[in-house]
Design an enzyme around this catalytic site. Structure first.
Site, PDB file in Angstrom:
ATOM      1  N   GLU A  83      43.617  87.491  56.482  1.00 48.87           N
ATOM      2  CA  GLU A  83      44.186  86.148  56.572  1.00 48.87           C
ATOM      3  C   GLU A  83      45.656  86.387  56.885  1.00 48.87           C
ATOM      4  O   GLU A  83      46.321  87.152  56.177  1.00 48.87           O
ATOM      5  CB  GLU A  83      44.012  85.397  55.250  1.00 48.87           C
ATOM      6  CG  GLU A  83      42.588  84.957  54.977  1.00 48.87           C
ATOM      7  CD  GLU A  83      42.082  83.896  55.966  1.00 48.87           C
ATOM      8  OE1 GLU A  83      42.919  83.164  56.526  1.00 48.87           O
ATOM      9  OE2 GLU A  83      40.863  83.802  56.164  1.00 48.87           O
ATOM     10  N   ASP A 134      55.769  93.788  58.407  1.00 49.46           N
ATOM     11  CA  ASP A 134      57.109  94.039  57.853  1.00 49.46           C
ATOM     12  C   ASP A 134      57.407  93.132  56.664  1.00 49.46           C
ATOM     13  O   ASP A 134      58.349  93.367  55.911  1.00 49.46           O
ATOM     14  CB  ASP A 134      58.190  93.862  58.936  1.00 49.46           C
ATOM     15  CG  ASP A 134      58.230  92.481  59.569  1.00 49.46           C
ATOM     16  OD1 ASP A 134      57.393  91.616  59.223  1.00 49.46           O
ATOM     17  OD2 ASP A 134      59.100  92.255  60.441  1.00 49.46           O
ATOM     18  N   GLU A 135      56.592  92.060  56.484  1.00 48.95           N
ATOM     19  CA  GLU A 135      56.878  91.095  55.415  1.00 48.95           C
ATOM     20  C   GLU A 135      56.740  91.707  54.027  1.00 48.95           C
ATOM     21  O   GLU A 135      57.219  91.138  53.047  1.00 48.95           O
ATOM     22  CB  GLU A 135      55.976  89.861  55.545  1.00 48.95           C
ATOM     23  CG  GLU A 135      56.185  89.139  56.852  1.00 48.95           C
ATOM     24  CD  GLU A 135      55.709  87.695  56.851  1.00 48.95           C
ATOM     25  OE1 GLU A 135      55.403  87.161  55.788  1.00 48.95           O
ATOM     26  OE2 GLU A 135      55.657  87.122  57.947  1.00 48.95           O
ATOM     27  N   ASP A 290      61.871  72.687  54.979  1.00 52.82           N
ATOM     28  CA  ASP A 290      61.745  74.145  55.038  1.00 52.82           C
ATOM     29  C   ASP A 290      60.463  74.632  54.361  1.00 52.82           C
ATOM     30  O   ASP A 290      59.919  73.950  53.484  1.00 52.82           O
ATOM     31  CB  ASP A 290      62.970  74.798  54.369  1.00 52.82           C
ATOM     32  CG  ASP A 290      63.260  76.173  54.956  1.00 52.82           C
ATOM     33  OD1 ASP A 290      62.459  76.667  55.766  1.00 52.82           O
ATOM     34  OD2 ASP A 290      64.316  76.742  54.591  1.00 52.82           O
TER      35      ASP A 290
END
Ligand code: NAD
Ligand code: DAU
Length: 355
Positions: A83, A134-135, A290
């Site tokens: 996911e 990279d998260e 946001d």
């Protein structure tokens, strides 16, 4: 020879399967659950190609994976299945834990049993390559150095936490059981066959439909963009020559603020498909609420991959985004199918799978 790819009907996995079969005679067994993000329409060009064996199924189904491994005897397993959308993970993290954490665990266990029973030569040559993000490293300030492989894991979203967990499992299966693994941590991808819930394809499609182009917060969040074919070439290179148990960051040194990315897409559309009223697509830009916990900046230091394995991306952001806009304009059928949901019907007709 054969490789087993999971998630090969998704954006990156699909591009990888197409690229692989364009360059190699090896068979690809493609195991994909066909979630909302799995789109066999992207692999239409492989219809009738005996080198592509598609199997609808779950990486968490250990028996199915064991059967596929026994039947096809792959020399490598590449795990793209996941996911992948941060916003969805915020609204409903359950599927992320199920697939990214438990799914990866079950896949690792099936692969470990297969690998342990291989004859010595095949065992030594076998690879499990885990595709990650990279998260997992968290967020950077404007002045921080880009993420290197030695950065601490500090995942901030349910998505990145689930990917971090999967990376840790992969690492542990190497350390404890000796499974020959490789992990890649890549920055934001873009290019053909990108599902239009992600920023770039969403903006491209909304712009042409006269809809708002939603920018979260102030639009100054930074992502490091890599053309998807360059990610695929990096994965091929790591599979070929990566050192076992190592992780490799993948990125093309293309940091851009979201607002700049959206304005670039608008300018390209203004050039290639001007609006009937002569106005710029940029007039559709709309600032919206946001994303909760929104990471401010990602940036990848890809020097290990460049120096050790001699990998270089072929595209700059400027060349890649132009190609991407042109691809979406030239492939209106794919776009129409994906936005109407018709690709689910196509899957059903071709494969008898439930849409
Ligand atoms: P995607 O959402 O487009 O595709 C995921 C694919 O996995 C889909 O085809 C889906 O049907 C399949 N899938 C989902 N759950 C499954 C399960 N339980 N069993 C089998 N198949 C399943 O994702 P993507 O953008 O192509 O990302 C692929 C991989 O690359 C992911 O692991 C993601 O974390 C990683 N990644 C993505 C990016 C990016 O920018 N998109 C960047 C770095 C890393
Ligand atoms: O960094 C790699 C990651 O990149 C991958 O691991 C993920 O699978 C992939 O989805 C991507 O995550 P992001 O959250 O960075 O991608 P997304 O396209 O969702 O958003 C990119 C940026 O744009 C992010 O800062 C949020 C912002 N955004 C996104 C959408 C969908 C908007 O401003 N408006 C939007 O409508």
């Amino acid at each position: 020879m054969t490789i087993l790819v999971t998630g090969g009907a998704g954006f990156i996995g699909g591009n990888f399967v197409l690229d692989w079969l364009a360059q190699s005679d090896e068979t690809v067994v493609n195991l994909d659950k066909l979630t909302y993000a799995g789109n066999l329409d992207s692999l239409k060009s492989l219809q009738g190609d005996a080198r592509h064996v598609f199997v609808q199924g779950d990486i968490g189904d250990r028996e199915l994976v064991a059967r596929l491994l026994a039947e096809h005897q792959p020399r490598a397993v590449l795990n793209f299945a996941a996911e992948s959308h941060v916003d969805r993970s915020i609204h409903g993290p359950g599927d992320f834990i199920q697939t990214n954490v438990l799914g990866t665990f079950n896949l690792l266990e099936a692969v470990r049993a297969y690998w342990a029973a291989l004859p010595e030569q095949a065992k030594a040559a076998f690879r499990f390559l885990h595709v990650s993000t990279d998260e997992v490293y968290g967020t950077l300030s404007e002045t921080d150095a880009p993420f290197s492989e030695s950065n601490r894991y500090e995942p901030n979203s349910p998505y990145s936490a689930s990917k971090a967990a999967s990376d840790h499992l992969v690492r542990a299966w190497h350390h404890t059981y000796g499974l020959p693994v490789l992990t890649t941590n890549c920055s934001n991808n873009y290019g053909p066959y990108h599902f239009p819930e992600k920023l770039i394809p969403l903006v491209l499609l909304n712009a042409q439909k006269g809809k708002p182009l939603p920018i979260y917060g102030d639009g100054q969040q930074i992502r490091d963009w890599l053309y998807v074919k360059d990610h695929c070439s990096a994965i091929r290179r790591v599979l070929e020559a990566g050192r076992l148990g190592e992780t490799y960051n993948v990125g093309g040194w293309n940091e851009k603020a979201n607002l700049e990315v959206v304005k670039t897409i608008c300018a390209l559309l203004d050039e290639l498909k001007p609006r009937a009223d002569g106005q710029s697509y940029a007039t559709q830009i709309t600032f919206v609420q946001d994303r909760p916990g929104h990471d401010r900046r990602y940036a990848i230091d890809a020097r290990k991959l460049e120096a050790e394995l001699g990998w270089k991306p072929a595209e700059t952001f400027e060349s890649g985004i132009r190609k991407t806009v042109a691809w979406y304009l030239a492939n209106q059928d794919w776009v129409e199918n994906v936005t109407s949901g018709a690709y689910r019907d196509w899957v059903f007709t071709q494969y008898g799978a439930k849409p």
